[in-house]
Design an enzyme around this catalytic site. Structure first.
Site, PDB file in Angstrom:
ATOM      1  CG  HIS A  61      -0.544   0.109   2.702  1.00 38.56           C
ATOM      2  ND1 HIS A  61      -0.205  -1.052   3.515  1.00 38.56           N
ATOM      3  CD2 HIS A  61      -0.357   1.298   2.947  1.00 38.56           C
ATOM      4  CE1 HIS A  61       0.394  -0.526   4.045  1.00 38.56           C
ATOM      5  NE2 HIS A  61       0.316   0.727   4.658  1.00 38.56           N
ATOM      6  CE  LYS A 119      -2.077  11.269   8.802  1.00 39.57           C
ATOM      7  NZ  LYS A 119      -3.839  11.658   8.674  1.00 39.57           N
TER       8      LYS A 119
END
Length: 959
Positions: free
Chosen positions: A144, A619
């Protein structure tokens, strides 16, 4: 002087970090491949492009001519790939030169160095040898994080690398060298005319094919190399060879994959995709075994005319041949007077047929293949009744095959042919132990939010009045789950219609039930719940398992034969993770399940797997906050397990960039907290890092040796020494909080999202063809919904690398101002304390790869001048602050202290800047065309994707 000057210019006589490439190899091979590329370009009528590649010579500040064509981008993309190959080759040659001059222990972090360190701590050879088979490393390949290159291009790259290996043989004649060069020219001509980007968005099948290449072709070839390296290092450092001669006394390597099983936000991974993936994995595993046994038949040419076979061995041959009837008779007739080959023929005859072979033989594939290829000790859930079978003509599982390989080895030992047994039988035993009949375990991953929606649909279908499960608080959720798990009955009948999420989830679990019944558990990995927020997110998996009949009965109640694994990703979830895990482990169903899984695996301990994610925590809070939260969480989670007598197997979800957990393997392992390893490591290899680490045999062996030796070293040092809390841990708590505050202040600032979307090519990435997975989990235009992959990828494309350094400078500066003594202590412990070194060295690498000038070019794309100035000023100030503070910590210029990183960046600078300029111009034109509905937008997008691919190749990563 060619590019090696860029690795050595203006460096002091004594370096903190020596160069780890061989300059002579680098110079020679780079000159060779670039000369070949220039010749190919000239033959193709691209003389200007051939001249443009002269940027590799001389001053790194020299810029390429301003040629803005797709052909230039393509040429630079190929040149960067060649540069990366040459760097890998030069690193290999450096290690060879050092080992030749100084011996195996001279390369840090490999087996020789690790064994010497253990012995220096007073750990005996017997103790080390006894611990080696307890060491377990599992590599899990995922797709991914978007491999940006086409599979065809990857194959060309592999072939080019092999030609460089072939060329290094010094005995070639000039004519033979000319032939090698002509082969190189032909491959480069093919590559030039192929193109780099995907013409269509890749599907899961293409990603699976790429993953299968490594599982089937690369890793099996590396196993023997790994064992040989360990044994040679053992003897070279003074160990007795007999202590680790038996392959059962060596560390264990396992392989896993997510491709075809990871359905988190991926609607294309259906139940049928998972079923097909499991079948293909079995096919490749059995084909690998057949290939290895065929090879052994060709080489094991012993004759009973020259030695007398053991009587018991001949009796076994006769018994098995009789059992196989005509097939057995044919196996004996094939090699008269060669009983060792006859035994191998019988073994090959007993291999289960592959799925594709059954289709060819019977016209169609049966729903459930006849041979069960899992663990023989495991009882499948609710198998259909059947009469007692006759002794099976084929192997029921890999253990039976191993038993027959031991029969062959014993028959050779009885002749005094131990060396033959060691060289030809033991490697296959190791291969069967690693790949079995399943090749790699397939994990099933899904998001907790998806599970909530699926359960709501099940509740509604079952007639529950209140079925808004996702809106309930945790106590109400747990009350429902406890009540339902106490009952064996499902919510609905199998033919009852439910919603899309419920059907997708249940159908995937039905595939697992079918797999368990037909083949056992060997090929099945974990049931992973991403974004685990509370214990209900884990218990709901048991409910789905009950619904499809996946739970099995034990004397104490039902149990799940497959591990249910939390994935803690955000910083907040990491902080809550110890309490969540404690509650989960204390649940009776979990305890029964761990015991059932222990019996299946044969492990001595109860083992609970816990996955920790690096991407979303980064993040959330930036580099320091993320890595330190992971450090604290792992220490606490390990303690939760210890208190309950359960070993925690940590599964590290590391990506391809520093913002997603990447970093030097040996430093990563050393930086793990006390109790977080225990000889057991599971780790993802994602996206382009798979090709970078494992595309060729020697590099793959080096990276796997780093893992195996590192896990062994760290585990035994911890077992045989005290590991008190480090005095700098409170300082790191303080730094993590200050760094996170600075980082979150930026990303939560008004206008930041607009700046991000306009100053990076994130919008182009969202429309790219570089991965089968959507870039957003639910489609919302927010940073929270954006996957970490495009978040990181877009910042790296624009050379900000913001998530991997922003906030570090502010935190260090505040520490220096508020507590100078603590700052000085931090600097003194930089190298000595591994967690600190890992965090700050990653930050130093990130600021080195970032480029302030290029940041400004992308910031110019921001439409609002005031927003542009405010954000760029803030980011630039933090960049300069971080750079300055790290140089203070390192005690000198980073370019001097870290010459490898500096050289890697400098040799790419001129070419990358041309690509960045081209990309910025294309982004401006593409966005304007899209805004006005201009028909040229599609053509511009294709050019833009080519620059994205070229820059990713130049930087060596996507995300």
């Amino acid at each position: 002087m060619l590019a090696p000057a860029l690795y050595t210019r203006n460096l002091p006589m004594t370096l903190v970090s020596p160069l780890t490439i061989d300059p002579a190899t680098f110079s020679d091979e780079l000159q060779f491949v670039l000369d070949c590329l220039r010749e190919v370009l000239q033959e193709a009528g691209e003389a200007d492009l051939a001249q443009a590649l002269a940027w590799f010579n001389g001053d790194p500040a020299h810029h390429l001519p301003e040629v803005t064509t797709e052909r230039l981008v393509q040429a630079l993309s190929i040149a960067f790939q060649l540069l990366s190959m040459v760097e890998q080759r030069a690193a290999v040659q450096y290690r060879r030169n050092v080992e030749t001059r100084q011996g195996l222990p001279a390369i840090p972090a490999l087996w020789g160095d690790a064994l010497n360190q253990l012995r220096a701590r007073g750990i005996s050879d017997a103790t080390i040898a006894a611990a080696l088979p307890e060491m377990r490393v599992e590599i899990v390949l995922t797709a991914h994080p978007t491999e940006a290159k086409r599979a065809t291009v990857l194959e060309h790259h592999r072939a080019l690398y092999l030609l460089l290996v072939k060329r290094e043989n010094p005995s070639w004649t000039p004519y033979e060298r000319t032939s090698i060069r002509n082969e190189m020219l032909g491959l480069l001509a093919m590559l030039w005319r192929t193109g780099d980007i995907f013409l269509e968005k890749p599907d899961v099948a293409s990603e699976r094919r790429n993953t299968m290449h490594y599982l089937r072709k690369v890793f099996p070839d590396v196993l023997a190399l790994l064992d040989d390296r360990l044994r040679q290092a053992w003897v070279a450092t003074g160990g007795e060879a007999a202590l680790i001669a038996d392959p059962a006394h060596l560390p264990r390597l396992h392989l896993g994959t997510w491709v075809g099983g990871d359905r988190d936000g991926h609607p294309l991974v259906t139940a049928e995709v998972t079923r097909t993936t499991l079948a293909e994995l079995r096919d490749h595993a059995l084909a690998l075994l057949r290939e290895q046994l065929d090879h052994l038949v060709r080489h094991l040419s012993l004759s009973d005319q020259l030695q007398t076979p053991p009587v018991a061995f001949l009796a076994q041959i006769a018994a098995v041949a009789n059992q196989l009837g005509a097939t057995g008779a044919a196996a004996l007739a094939r090699n008269p007077n060669e009983p060792w080959r006859q035994w191998l023929n019988l073994m090959i005859a007993r291999l289960p047929h592959t799925w594709s072979h059954r289709r060819q033989t019977h016209g169609s594939a049966p729903t459930s293949p006849p041979a069960r290829t899992g663990d023989p000790s495991w009882s499948p859930p609710a198998p259909p009744p059947a009469p007692p079978p006759a002794p099976p003509p084929v192997y029921a599982n890999a253990a039976e095959l191993c038993a027959d390989l031991h029969v062959l080895a014993d028959a050779l030992d009885a002749l005094g042919a131990q060396r033959i047994a060691e060289q030809v039988v033991q490697p296959i035993l190791r291969s069967v132990g690693t790949f079995g009949f399943h090749l790699a375990t397939l994990d099933i991953r899904q998001n907790s939010r998806f599970h909530d929606l699926a359960l709501e649909q099940l509740l509604a279908a079952a007639g529950f009045t209140d079925h808004a499960f996702s809106a309930w608080g945790v106590p109400q959720r747990l009350a429902l789950l406890e009540a339902e798990l106490a009952s064996p009955r499902p919510f609905i009948h199998a033919d009852r219609q439910v919603g899309a999420e419920a059907e997708a989830g249940l159908s995937s679990y039905r595939v697992l039930v079918d797999e368990l019944r037909a083949h056992g558990p060997a090929g099945l990995g974990a049931l992973i719940v991403s974004m685990t927020r509370n214990v209900a997110d884990l218990l709901v998996v048991y409910l789905f398992a009950r619904e499809v009949g996946l739970l099995v009965d034990t004397s104490e109640g039902s149990a799940c034969p497959l591990p249910v694994v939390p994935l803690f990703e955000t910083i907040d979830d990491l902080e809550q993770s110890p309490a969540i895990l404690a509650t989960f482990l204390d649940h009776p169903l979990t305890r029964r399940s761990l015991e059932a899984q222990r019996q299946i695996s044969g492990e001595r301990d109860l083992v609970q797997q816990v996955m920790v994610g690096y991407s979303d925590s980064n993040k959330d809070g930036g580099l320091v906050a993320s890595l330190w939260a992971l450090y604290r969480a792992q220490a606490a989670l390990a303690e939760v397990g210890r208190e309950r007598g359960i070993r925690i197997r940590f599964f590290h979800g590391r990506g391809g960039t520093i913002s997603r957990g990447a970093g030097p393997t040996h430093r990563f392992i050393k930086a793990l907290p006390t109790g977080a390893l225990s000889g057991d490591l599971r780790v993802t290899e994602q996206g382009e890092t798979v090709a970078q680490k494992y595309a060729n045999r020697v590099t793959a062996g080096y990276n796997l040796e780093l893992l195996l030796a590192g896990v062994t070293r760290a585990t035994l040092l911890e077992r045989h020494g005290s590991s008190p809390a480090h005095p700098l841990e409170p300082t790191m708590d303080w730094l993590a909080a200050r760094s996170r505050a600075a980082y979150t202040e930026l990303i939560n600032a008004e206008g930041f999202l607009t700046f991000f979307r306009q100053a990076t090519p994130v919008d182009a990435l969202e429309e790219s063809r570089i991965g089968s997975r959507p870039t957003r989990r639910t489609g919302q235009a927010t940073i929270a919904d954006l996957r970490a992959i495009p978040w990181v990828f877009s910042w790296s494309q624009a050379r900000f690398y913001l998530p991997s350094w922003y906030g570090v400078g502010s935190a260090l500066e505040q520490l220096q101002q508020n507590d100078p003594a603590a700052f000085s202590t931090l600097s003194r412990h930089l190298i000595g304390w591994a967690p600190l070194h890992y965090i700050l060295s990653n930050a130093a690498t990130s600021v080195a790869i970032a480029d302030a000038e290029v940041m400004g070019w992308y910031a110019d794309l921001v439409e609002d001048p005031a927003l542009r100035a405010a954000m760029l000023t803030k980011i630039s100030a933090e960049y300069e602050r971080t750079y300055a503070m790290l140089e203070l910590i390192y005690g000198g210029p980073l370019a001097e202290r870290r010459p490898n990183v500096h050289g890697m960046v400098q040799v790419r600078t001129a070419g990358l800047r041309v690509l960045h300029q081209h990309q910025v111009a294309l982004l401006r034109r593409w966005r304007a065309s899209k805004a006005t509905g201009d028909a040229t937008a599609e053509a511009l997008q294709s050019q833009l994707l080519l620059t994205i691919n070229a820059i990713a190749g130049g930087l060596g990563s996507t995300g």
